[in-house]
Write an enzyme that holds these catalytic residues in place. Structure first.
Site, PDB file in Angstrom:
ATOM      1  N   ARG A 108       5.358   0.380   2.504  1.00 35.89           N
ATOM      2  CA  ARG A 108       5.785   1.514   3.315  1.00 35.89           C
ATOM      3  C   ARG A 108       5.946   1.062   4.761  1.00 35.89           C
ATOM      4  NH1 ARG A 108       7.174   3.236  -0.721  1.00 35.89           N
ATOM      5  NH2 ARG A 108       6.617   5.180  -1.807  1.00 35.89           N
ATOM      6  N   ASP A 125      11.198  -5.206   4.281  1.00 32.86           N
ATOM      7  CA  ASP A 125      12.097  -4.459   3.407  1.00 32.86           C
ATOM      8  C   ASP A 125      11.975  -2.962   3.668  1.00 32.86           C
ATOM      9  OD1 ASP A 125      13.934  -4.156   1.137  1.00 32.86           O
ATOM     10  OD2 ASP A 125      12.208  -3.301   0.091  1.00 32.86           O
ATOM     11  N   GLU A 143      13.046   5.383   8.690  1.00 29.66           N
ATOM     12  CA  GLU A 143      14.262   5.236   7.883  1.00 29.66           C
ATOM     13  C   GLU A 143      14.955   6.593   7.759  1.00 29.66           C
ATOM     14  OE1 GLU A 143      13.499   3.485   4.051  1.00 29.66           O
ATOM     15  OE2 GLU A 143      12.290   1.872   4.876  1.00 29.66           O
ATOM     16  N   THR A 155       0.826  -1.201   0.000  1.00 29.29           N
ATOM     17  CA  THR A 155       0.000   0.000   0.000  1.00 29.29           C
ATOM     18  C   THR A 155       0.863   1.256   0.000  1.00 29.29           C
ATOM     19  OG1 THR A 155      -0.086   0.340   2.388  1.00 29.29           O
ATOM     20  CG2 THR A 155      -1.621  -1.270   1.456  1.00 29.29           C
ATOM     21  N   HIS A 175      15.224  -1.673   2.282  1.00 33.68           N
ATOM     22  CA  HIS A 175      14.375  -0.927   1.353  1.00 33.68           C
ATOM     23  C   HIS A 175      14.929  -1.004  -0.077  1.00 33.68           C
ATOM     24  CE1 HIS A 175      11.452   2.743   1.037  1.00 33.68           C
ATOM     25  NE2 HIS A 175      11.336   1.931   0.000  1.00 33.68           N
TER      26      HIS A 175
END
Length: 384
Positions: A210, A234, A239, A177, A256
């Site tokens: 996300r 991930d 972050e 999403t 990520h």
């Protein structure tokens, strides 16, 4: 014309070098001073593009080489006549292949001879979720789709979608999403204590969408309790200052990079190049394919003796094995606390070349039609 660009966008010179002067800067630390004289700004998801960054600058076009736009103040850009373009879908296949590789590892962990016995709930069925669903469907997986905004917009497809609670009953739940807070269906912390409490050790949760979709504190607490699910992350909250405790407790941790295939990156650059060219009335003569190098591994071969599941695992992991990124991230989290954020960013900045399955030719000699169909569904090139 001055083009200020995130230094990590690939092939800047190839696509934009004959259009204007390119000034590369760090996307994470990009400042108003960096962009004050720019006519064009090219960013990735690590740069907040808003009034603070752009007010008083000459920027008339902003392009983000990413599928998401939650780092962009779209309203402010529109109010100030600044044209904007993103790269929706540029790395959808890359993320889908990331999830397939994680699924192959999970099936191996569960000693499943047939990975398609797993049911998969996909939460968020945009470009990435749709790509993943199509691949899984062709591979024979049972798939449940959860996307309340799409379900509302597409009443004729009402039977296609399930609610979140039903998606969370699947063996594997994969999140794709966008991050929204003020929409009719906000995704911020849609997975928190209540949802996590209902998950069991027989389930796998994957988040390659996300980080803030999952409440990290609640997840950390749940992973210390009995019967906790396996988790592959991930994307992370806060972050690059991610939680080393959470990294330590999840089953698979990557920095990520789900969408970081070379094909996905270059396609993102091409998409904003085309959008900028249209905005400026320039011809678009360049395509990503002309800049892709020969892959390091170009062909694998299987005979009639090959086990179908093993052959798929070998081919998938020849292109990408998430355990390598997991090891790098865990090592980076051993750095002193004040250096971990920079270490996380370096993993992304210095990411090794990763090619998609379409770069690998699979030669099949006397193999079954079922195996051939599986390789085609994933996206490999076949030679029979």
């Amino acid at each position: 014309m001055l083009i200020v660009a995130d230094e990590n966008i690939p092939l800047l010179d190839a696509f934009f070098g004959d259009i204007g002067e390119i000034r590369r800067v760090s996307g994470r630390t990009m400042s108003a001073e960096d962009v004050r004289e720019a006519d064009v700004l090219l960013v990735r998801s690590v740069t907040r593009v808003n009034r603070t960054l752009l007010e008083g600058s000459r920027v008339r076009f902003v392009g983000t080489a990413t599928i998401g736009t939650d780092h962009i103040d779209l309203g402010w850009l529109k109010e100030n006549g600044i044209h904007f373009s993103a790269a929706p879908g540029c790395n959808a296949n890359s993320v889908a292949e990331y999830v397939l590789s994680v699924l192959s590892l999970y099936a191996e962990r569960c000693a499943l001879g047939d990975w398609s016995r797993l049911s998969v709930g996909i939460v968020g069925v945009g470009n990435v979720g749709r790509e993943l669903a199509e691949k899984l469907g062709r591979l024979g997986f049972s798939v449940k789709l959860c996307d309340p905004p799409r379900a509302e917009r597409e009443p004729k497809a009402a039977g296609t979608f399930v609610d979140l609670n039903e998606a969370l009953t699947c063996d594997v739940v994969s999140f794709h999403t966008p991050l929204t807070r003020d929409s009719a269906y906000p995704t911020y912390h849609i997975i928190s204590e209540r949802e996590l409490a209902g998950l069991t050790a027989k389930q796998l949760v994957i988040n390659a969408g996300r980080g803030e979709v999952i409440d990290g504190a609640a997840l950390l607490k749940r992973l210390d309790q009995a019967d906790a699910p396996l988790v592959a992350l991930d994307v992370w909250e806060q972050e690059p200052q991610i939680s080393p405790e959470l990294v330590d407790r999840v089953w698979l941790a990557t920095p990520h990079i789900g969408g970081y295939s070379l094909e996905g990156k270059v396609q993102g650059t091409e998409m904003i190049y085309r959008a900028m060219s249209r905005f400026m009335g320039l011809p678009t003569r360049k395509q990503a394919g002309q800049f892709l190098p020969e892959p390091a591994l170009s062909k694998v071969s299987f005979t009639s003796a090959a086990d179908e599941q093993a052959a798929i695992q070998i081919a998938l992991r020849s292109c990408y094995d998430p355990r390598q990124d997991d090891a790098r991230l865990r090592h980076a989290m051993r750095a002193p606390a004040d250096e971990r954020g920079a270490a996380f960013d370096r993993l992304r900045r210095d990411y090794p070349v990763r090619r998609e399955c379409s770069s690998l030719k699979v030669q099949l000699k006397g193999t079954s039609k079922s195996l051939q169909d599986s390789f085609r569904a994933i996206g490999f090139k076949l030679k029979i």
